[in-house]
Design a protein around this motif. Sequence first.
Motif, mmCIF file in Angstrom:
data_model
loop_
_atom_site.group_PDB
_atom_site.id
_atom_site.type_symbol
_atom_site.label_atom_id
_atom_site.label_comp_id
_atom_site.label_asym_id
_atom_site.label_seq_id
_atom_site.Cartn_x
_atom_site.Cartn_y
_atom_site.Cartn_z
ATOM 1 N N HIS A 111 61.179 39.811 35.881
ATOM 2 C CA HIS A 111 60.478 38.606 35.106
ATOM 3 C C HIS A 111 60.799 37.200 35.735
ATOM 4 O O HIS A 111 60.106 36.309 35.357
ATOM 5 C CB HIS A 111 60.771 38.817 33.943
ATOM 6 C CG HIS A 111 60.358 40.011 33.023
ATOM 7 N ND1 HIS A 111 58.976 40.435 32.916
ATOM 8 C CD2 HIS A 111 61.167 40.989 32.820
ATOM 9 C CE1 HIS A 111 58.958 41.521 32.339
ATOM 10 N NE2 HIS A 111 60.182 42.208 32.213
ATOM 11 N N TYR A 137 65.972 42.762 34.208
ATOM 12 C CA TYR A 137 64.953 41.746 33.512
ATOM 13 C C TYR A 137 64.585 40.424 34.523
ATOM 14 O O TYR A 137 63.612 40.025 34.798
ATOM 15 C CB TYR A 137 65.543 41.499 32.169
ATOM 16 C CG TYR A 137 64.383 40.483 31.458
ATOM 17 C CD1 TYR A 137 63.381 41.311 30.750
ATOM 18 C CD2 TYR A 137 64.367 39.122 31.485
ATOM 19 C CE1 TYR A 137 62.453 40.510 30.096
ATOM 20 C CE2 TYR A 137 63.228 38.605 31.179
ATOM 21 C CZ TYR A 137 62.538 38.987 30.032
ATOM 22 O OH TYR A 137 61.476 38.383 29.567
ATOM 23 N N LYS A 140 61.762 41.977 20.913
ATOM 24 C CA LYS A 140 62.667 40.892 21.241
ATOM 25 C C LYS A 140 63.821 40.769 20.112
ATOM 26 O O LYS A 140 63.699 41.459 19.266
ATOM 27 C CB LYS A 140 61.948 39.853 20.534
ATOM 28 C CG LYS A 140 62.804 38.289 20.936
ATOM 29 C CD LYS A 140 61.781 37.224 20.484
ATOM 30 C CE LYS A 140 62.609 35.919 20.562
ATOM 31 N NZ LYS A 140 61.775 34.650 20.106
ATOM 32 N N VAL A 158 63.243 41.933 25.215
ATOM 33 C CA VAL A 158 63.489 40.325 25.618
ATOM 34 C C VAL A 158 64.932 40.226 24.830
ATOM 35 O O VAL A 158 64.810 40.381 23.260
ATOM 36 C CB VAL A 158 62.446 39.581 25.147
ATOM 37 C CG1 VAL A 158 63.007 37.742 25.243
ATOM 38 C CG2 VAL A 158 61.312 39.259 26.085
#
Length: 189
Positions: free
Chosen positions: A56, A52, A113, A94
Motif C-alpha cells: 500500500h 502492508y 481498522k 489497517v
Amino acid sequence: MKNNSIRKLCELLEKDLEVYSSFPGQCVGTQKWLTALQSRGFWAVAVFRYGYWLNHEAQWEKKGLCWNLLKLLFHFANYVIRSATKIMIGEMSVIGPGLFLSNRGEIVMGVQKMGNHCIVDTRVTIGMGEDQVPPEIGDNVCIESDTVVYGNIQIGNRVHIHAGTVLSKNVPDDRVVRGNPGRIQKNTS
C-alpha cells in the motif's frame, strides 16, 4: 517520495517496539530492547507492517525485479512467522502504531481498522461475520484471552474486553465488555 514511505514504516516499527520494551515486567536499558526483539508478537507485527507497506505504501514500479524480490521476501517471512508464532494478521487490515500482541498462543486478526495502542492477548479471534465485513476497533482497546470479536461492528476507544467474551455488537467509548454473549457495562475505573 520513497524515503517518506520508508520513514513512515520505520516510525511505526519503532512505536511498536517501544510498546514491547516498556510493557510491565520487562527489563531496563539495552536489555529491554533485546527482550522486545525476542518477542514473537513483535515479529508478527513487524512482518505485517512490512507487507502492508509493500502493498500500500511502497512507491515504485510494482512489476520489476526489485518488487518481485521484496514480495518474495514478504511471503517467506510471513510463512515463517505464521508457522512459528501462530499469529495471523489480515493483509488488508489497517492498524495504528503501538500494537501489542501476546507471545503465548494463537491470534487471528482480520480487522477493517484498529486504532493506536491496542493490546490483544492469546487465543483471540477477530474477523468477519455473515456480512463478510470485519470489525473496526478504536484506540487503547484491550482484548483479553479466549475472546471472539466478529461482524460489521464498531468498538470505541478505551474499551476493555474481558477473557472469554463473544462480541458481535457495537461498543461505545469507555466501556467494559464481558460474557457470552458480550454484555456492555460502563467503565467504573
